[in-house]
Design a protein around this motif. Structure first.
Motif, short mmCIF file in Angstrom:
data_model
loop_
_atom_site.label_atom_id
_atom_site.label_comp_id
_atom_site.label_asym_id
_atom_site.label_seq_id
_atom_site.Cartn_x
_atom_site.Cartn_y
_atom_site.Cartn_z
N VAL A 157 46.21 5.56 121.80
CA VAL A 157 45.19 6.37 121.15
C VAL A 157 45.43 7.86 121.39
N ASN A 194 41.86 14.65 123.32
CA ASN A 194 42.02 13.19 123.18
C ASN A 194 40.73 12.46 122.86
N TYR A 234 39.52 5.05 117.96
CA TYR A 234 39.90 3.72 118.43
C TYR A 234 38.68 2.79 118.50
N GLU A 236 40.71 10.69 119.39
CA GLU A 236 41.50 9.46 119.34
C GLU A 236 40.74 8.28 119.96
#
Length: 545
Positions: free
Chosen positions: A39, A528, A535, A531
């Motif tokens: 991810v 991050n 996910y 991501e």
């Protein structure tokens, strides 16, 4: 990077988890399921570890030979009461560390999370020093457990040379860790079940024999607490001696009891981590607390602090489980066969623990490479998402186990214990500092902690409690070398080397990269996060196996 929210004054702040998930309805995806891909950009590991794997990995990585064998030293050094109090007290520090770790990792479950958080939330140089300390700690644990496996096997026979056993162990670790991560998870799952069954069986054994269920029909109960006594004087007489005995038990507990870091290292390869990880952190803490607290109580019941067989076993470096307080008690009570079964199970525990350390060490190196703090060659993954070069370096580190071929195994084990104790305490201190900066950043940027997947209690006081305890113990751990007549250069170096190396790593990287300590308002809480949220939205559970 996720789009930032704006507060009433027009300043940029990190969005709450609710804001980032406003559109979050789980949907099906193409066969390229999110459950089997990374991810984060550049992260080529695969999310294939299930909830049962994560929970057992945390237990498997912590329960090694120390719980079954080395714990007996605590009885000899401090007595049964000191051992029990020390292990109970240290579990409170582990709780403080666990809850902080759980809050950070469930917010952003990425590969090698707490190592990377140290750089993102505190200072990149801090993350560099923390990452290499953790790598050295985990890598050093591998030869420790290999040495332990060699000693355990020699409980039965000396026919197989130490060098041959070491070579076989390294090959087995290589095979398990270079396969798909799900196979590592399976090996750890079943091995950890064996460890749990063993400690439960030994606790039940203690209850039965102390009440008279033994061939001698000796209903000894808590006799060892009365005679020779609950506390042992160590190095000095009187209250000072009893305190030093307790301190030695506390040092042993700080080496023996761990757990949250092993769970965290699997975050980047866990399916549906924001659901799985909170349960895993809670379950691992309570199970480990029960095992270690009750285990410390059990060994103090089974063996008195003046037991000659156990003293001789430790002083002579007796092989395998010969020094285990459980085996010593079985021999005293004339119980046959069980010592061999315990030795076999302890061998499984040692192999499993070493296997976990190979995994954690390689993933820490991989995580540092993702952040640019280790050579990029360690980012290379095979088709199964395994960082092959990182695993190779850890296996090369395992060659240190060959030291025992020319040195007494007991001496080598003690060297590794000294090195790992201080490294582990530094690691725990790093986690506490990182959480304090994370907590401050959330507050400064207007993020409501109530929106996080997991909200730790008693924060930030718990983090301060853990930081003070671990920092003090890091300096106290090798105190014995300063006692009259106890000076030993190898022990001093292994006890305090990392306390000197970590500041050098920090200062060196800071000068080289010109890093700065982040203010809470400057901490990037969003990297991050897109991501991870994506996910979650596209996560499709894989069929149960």
């Amino acid at each position: 990077m996720a789009s930032s929210a704006v507060d009433i004054e027009g300043n940029r702040r990190s969005p709450s988890l609710k804001e980032t998930n406003e559109k979050g309805i789980t949907s099906n995806t193409s066969p390229e399921s999110a459950s089997v891909r990374s991810v984060a950009p550049g992260d080529n590991t695969h999310r294939t570890l299930k909830s049962r794997h994560i929970q057992l990995i945390g237990i498997g990585g912590t329960i090694g030979t120390a719980l079954y064998v080395q714990i007996g030293k605590g009885v000899l050094n401090g007595g049964p009461a000191s051992l029990f109090i020390a292990f109970t007290l240290w579990c409170s520090f582990i709780l403080a560390i666990t809850v902080g770790m759980a809050e950070m990792v469930t917010y952003l479950p990425i590969s090698s999370p707490f190592i990377r958080f140290a750089g993102r939330y505190v200072d990149e140089a801090f993350g560099f020093a923390a990452g290499w300390n953790f790598f050295i700690f985990e890598a050093a644990m591998v030869p420790f457990e290999i040495t332990a496996c060699n000693v355990i096997i020699h409980y039965w026979s000396d026919a197989v040379p130490a060098g041959g056993i070491i070579a076989i162990m390294i090959v087995l670790y290589g095979l398990v860790n270079l396969l798909a991560v799900k196979w590592y998870g399976e090996v750890e799952f079943w091995a950890a079940i064996g460890k749990v069954l063993l400690i439960v069986a030994l606790l039940f054994f203690t209850l039965v024999v102390m009440l008279g269920g033994n061939p001698l029909h000796d209903r000894f109960g808590f006799r060892a607490w009365r005679e020779p006594g609950a506390f042992v004087e160590l190095y000095h007489s009187g209250n000072l001696g009893r305190f030093l005995g307790f301190l030695q038990c506390l040092i042993q507990a700080s080496f023996t009891i761990a757990g949250p870091d092993y769970v965290a290292m699997a975050a980047g390869e866990a399916e549906n981590p924001r659901v799985v990880m909170p349960r895993a952190f809670n379950a691992v803490f309570y199970r480990l607390t029960a095992f270690f607290v009750l285990g410390s109580l059990a060994v103090g019941i089974l063996v008195p602090s003046n037991d000659e067989e156990m003293k001789l076993a430790f002083s002579s470096g007796a092989p395998g489980a010969a020094a285990s307080p459980y085996v010593v008690a079985m021999n005293r009570l004339r119980i046959r066969v069980l010592p061999d079964i315990v030795n076999a199970m302890v061998l499984t525990a040692a192999f499993s623990a070493g296997n976990s350390y190979v995994y954690c060490a390689s993933r820490s190196l991989y995580g540092m490479a993702l952040e640019g703090k280790a050579p990029r060659v360690f980012l290379k993954c095979n088709a199964k998402g395994v960082p092959v070069y990182a695993v190779g370096v850890v296996l090369a580190f395992a060659l240190l186990a060959f030291l025992q071929v020319s040195n007494d195994a007991a001496v080598v084990l003690q060297w590794f214990v000294s090195l790992m104790t201080v490294s582990q305490l530094i690691n725990f201190s790093v986690i506490c500092v990182t959480y304090l900066r994370f907590h401050a950043a959330l507050k400064a940027q207007g993020v409501d902690r109530g929106t996080l997947p997991y909200r730790a209690r008693l924060q930030p006081f718990a983090a301060w409690y853990g930081l003070v305890g671990c920092s003090v113990m890091a300096f106290v751990g090798g105190y014995t070398v300063f006692l009259p007549g106890k000076w030993d250069v190898p022990t001093f170096l292994f006890s305090y080397a990392m306390l000197g190396i970590c500041p050098v790593l920090y200062v060196g990287w800071k000068i080289f990269k010109k890093t700065k300590i982040y203010e809470p308002e400057e901490v990037d809480l969003l990297k991050n996060l897109d991501e991870i949220n994506e996910y979650e939205k596209t996560y499709v559970p894989t069929p149960s196996e």
